[in-house]
Each structure stands twice: as structure tokens, then as C-alpha cells.
Design an enzyme around this catalytic site. Sequence first.
Site, PDB file in Angstrom:
ATOM      1  N   ASP A 180      41.474  11.819  24.941  1.00  0.00           N
ATOM      2  CA  ASP A 180      40.464  11.135  24.128  1.00  0.00           C
ATOM      3  C   ASP A 180      40.823  11.193  22.644  1.00  0.00           C
ATOM      4  O   ASP A 180      40.753  10.197  21.922  1.00  0.00           O
ATOM      5  CB  ASP A 180      39.093  11.784  24.331  1.00  0.00           C
ATOM      6  CG  ASP A 180      38.660  11.757  25.786  1.00  0.00           C
ATOM      7  OD1 ASP A 180      39.387  11.179  26.605  1.00  0.00           O
ATOM      8  OD2 ASP A 180      37.597  12.320  26.088  1.00  0.00           O
ATOM      9  N   GLY A 240      31.845   8.111  29.264  1.00  0.00           N
ATOM     10  CA  GLY A 240      33.275   8.140  29.568  1.00  0.00           C
ATOM     11  C   GLY A 240      34.113   7.307  28.617  1.00  0.00           C
ATOM     12  O   GLY A 240      35.287   7.043  28.886  1.00  0.00           O
TER      13      GLY A 240
HETATM   14  P1  ADP Z   1      31.619  10.775  26.168  1.00  0.00           P
HETATM   15  O1  ADP Z   1      32.558  11.468  25.254  1.00  0.00           O
HETATM   16  O2  ADP Z   1      32.299  10.186  27.347  1.00  0.00           O
HETATM   17  O3  ADP Z   1      30.726   9.782  25.507  1.00  0.00           O
HETATM   18  P2  ADP Z   1      30.512  13.435  26.347  1.00  0.00           P
HETATM   19  O4  ADP Z   1      29.514  14.061  27.263  1.00  0.00           O
HETATM   20  O5  ADP Z   1      31.851  14.058  26.242  1.00  0.00           O
HETATM   21  O6  ADP Z   1      30.655  11.898  26.793  1.00  0.00           O
HETATM   22  O7  ADP Z   1      29.936  13.350  24.869  1.00  0.00           O
HETATM   23  C1  ADP Z   1      28.648  12.852  24.629  1.00  0.00           C
HETATM   24  C2  ADP Z   1      27.935  13.755  23.640  1.00  0.00           C
HETATM   25  O8  ADP Z   1      28.537  13.635  22.327  1.00  0.00           O
HETATM   26  C3  ADP Z   1      26.484  13.383  23.408  1.00  0.00           C
HETATM   27  O9  ADP Z   1      25.665  13.953  24.395  1.00  0.00           O
HETATM   28  C4  ADP Z   1      26.223  13.977  22.025  1.00  0.00           C
HETATM   29  O10 ADP Z   1      26.026  15.374  22.096  1.00  0.00           O
HETATM   30  C5  ADP Z   1      27.558  13.744  21.321  1.00  0.00           C
HETATM   31  N1  ADP Z   1      27.520  12.481  20.539  1.00  0.00           N
HETATM   32  C6  ADP Z   1      28.349  11.437  20.666  1.00  0.00           C
HETATM   33  N2  ADP Z   1      28.025  10.449  19.786  1.00  0.00           N
HETATM   34  C7  ADP Z   1      26.969  10.881  19.081  1.00  0.00           C
HETATM   35  C8  ADP Z   1      26.146  10.330  18.041  1.00  0.00           C
HETATM   36  N3  ADP Z   1      26.367   9.102  17.558  1.00  0.00           N
HETATM   37  N4  ADP Z   1      25.126  11.083  17.568  1.00  0.00           N
HETATM   38  C9  ADP Z   1      24.909  12.321  18.057  1.00  0.00           C
HETATM   39  N5  ADP Z   1      25.627  12.886  19.041  1.00  0.00           N
HETATM   40  C10 ADP Z   1      26.642  12.194  19.561  1.00  0.00           C
HETATM   41 MG    MG Z   2      33.664  13.209  25.643  1.00  0.00          MG
END
Ligand code: ADP
Ligand code: MG
Length: 343
Positions: A148, A104
Site C-alpha cells: 500500500d 481495501g
Molecule cells: P483501507 O486502508 O483499506 O481503507 P484500513 O482498515 O486499513 O482500510 O484503514 C481504514 C482506517 O484508516 C479507518 O478506519 C480510519 O481509522 C483510518 N482513516 C483512513 N482515512 C481516514 C480519514 N480520512 N479520516 C480519518 N481516518 C481515516
Molecule cells: Mg489499510
Amino acid sequence: MTQLRAHAPGRVNLIGDHTDYVGGLALPVAIDLGTTITGSASTGVIELQSEQLGSRMHLDVPVNQQIGTIEPSWSRYIAAVAREMDCREGFTGTISSTLPLGAGLSSSASLELATALALGFDGSTLELARLGQRCELAAVGVPCGLLDQLSSAFGREGHALLIDFATTSIEPIELPGDIEIVIIHSGVERTLAGSAYGERRTACERATALLGPLADCDPNALDRIEDPVIRRRARHVITECQRVRDAVAALRSNTIETFGRLMVESHASLRDDFEVSTPVVDALVEQLIAIDGVHGARVTGAGFGGCVVALTRPGAIHDPTSFTGRGWKVRASGPASVELITD
Ligand code: ADP
Ligand code: MG
């Protein structure tokens, strides 16, 4: 060799959740946790290693695959950005993140924006945010609002951002120097977030069809909604937008206790009217607001688990990891940016 370093911050929303997709108001902060992509341009292929996930992606450009079938699944965000930008050049490098993923704090938006900047995005800041929003939909099918991406694109050191989603206007609001922003991970992984998110959006659309734009709606008009669930969802949005206005007024008059009280009221509204909290998150909020020097606390982001944000007197929470093992003190930070590095 000349390399690029693109960085995009995550965000924590101080108040104003589930208001972006209904043209409401929010007050997020870009934070000093984020995603950094380092590497250099290459020809015809994007190759990135995610340090967090320990996996590597490889994608030919221009992208002509179906985004939803690309593996590993996290690379769908990269592919969506590359396709949106009609990228033909390619890029080789690494992704490192100081954000928790899926908590989040907008690791996905920060990944989208950092990717766009690494791939040479040269449009306006607002276009950058909108590109990220389109990619979120293309990559994972989430019809998210702009909260976001705007937070990450327009971050300002020492400031929260008052965002009016009806006009997409952003006004930086200076934060007092004598507060700390503390984020605690509830330990609850977000579940059902996708389907319940869509259900909440639909409820808000139905309420808007009956009452007009909810952000400016008189709460007395709620009586015109017969369905008790839709009425509660609309009440959250209407009262939450007013709380954002009141929270900004509290910052301007430096009445931080009022700000804290509004955060607690926001949590109650998200818990009872919007029903996006969980018992563990509720208990964590209760635990935090009982601590001397904690002005207020609330669930932040889409809910269904994830993180709680608290605003505190400096030092009131000594160790943010002492609650669930995962917690951070964060500072309001600057926007997504890219720089050349030479070694
Ligand atoms: P939030 O945006 O709140 O962290 P989301 O479910 O919207 O949660 O996004 C998380 C997803 O974004 C992860 O499961 C992955 O697919 C992707 N992601 C975010 N940061 C990275 C990273 N550093 N490396 C690879 N994938 C990432
Ligand atoms: Mg997200």
C-alpha cells in the site's frame, strides 16, 4: 497565511495479492482517489478534523502517550506518524478523503503518507513508504507488507507499478490508453481481516521455511509440503507471482485479453487456495466478467470483502455505482506529494 496541502493517493492492486509480505511480486496502480490534508504548522499540538468521520483529534507533541490508547481511534495513525518523525512542531488543519475507508483501497496508507508530508517529512520516497508501514503496525498492530505504502509513494500517471518485494524495486509499466479501471465495492465490510491476515502470514512463513523464497519456487516443489492448508497457501503465492510476470508481459505485448484472464485466475486462486474471498465477492466477480467488454475482474487488496477491480474496454461499464451503490472509475495517478498554497 501560508498553508500546506499534502495529498497521498490510494491504490488498487491489479494483480499480485498476499505476495508483498513474502518477498513476491505485485502490480498495483496509485489512483485518483486519495487523502488530502490541508493546514498549517502550529506549536506543540496537532489538531486535525476528519471530514469523513466528522470528528476532531488533538494531540500534544512530542507524543509520549501509548499509541493504542489514543482516541478517536483513527488518530492513532496520526500519532504513530508524529512519533516516528519525532515531530515537535505541530499542525492544525483538516483531512478530506475521496477514498472509501476500510474498503481495501488503502485509505490508511494514504492517511499515513499525507500526514508525514504535512508534518514536514523530508526523507527519500522509499523511507516515506517504510515510515508508513511502521506506523500501520504501531497504530493498529497490523504487520502489513509494503504494497500500500509503496504504491502511494511511487505512483505514476498512466502507469501500473511492478513491485518486486524481494529487492524493493519498482518499475513503472505503461498502461494501454484504451482500457478503463473500474472498482466496485462488494457491499461486504471486511471482517476478520486482522486475525486471518496474521494466520495467512504464518502459513506463508512455514511454507518458506520448507521451500525457500516462494516467488522463485518451482510449483512441483509443493509436493514437499505435507499439510494441505499450508500447501494451498503456498500454491497461491507461487502461482500468483508467476501471474504477475505474465500480466506484465501481456501489458508489454498489448494482449489485454490475456491480462484479463490472469485476473480471473488470480481471483480463483485467492478464493480457493488462499481462501480470502467471500460468496458475495465471488458473485460480483462472476457478474462483472459476464459483461461484454470486461477483460477481467478480481477481488483486490487483503480480501474478506471490500472491493473488486475490473479492467474493461472504455464504456463497457457505464455506471460503476449501478451494482452495489458504490463504485468508481479510476485513473493511474501520480505519487504522494505536498505543496504550499497561499490565499
Ligand atoms: P483501507 O486502508 O483499506 O481503507 P484500513 O482498515 O486499513 O482500510 O484503514 C481504514 C482506517 O484508516 C479507518 O478506519 C480510519 O481509522 C483510518 N482513516 C483512513 N482515512 C481516514 C480519514 N480520512 N479520516 C480519518 N481516518 C481515516
Ligand atoms: Mg489499510
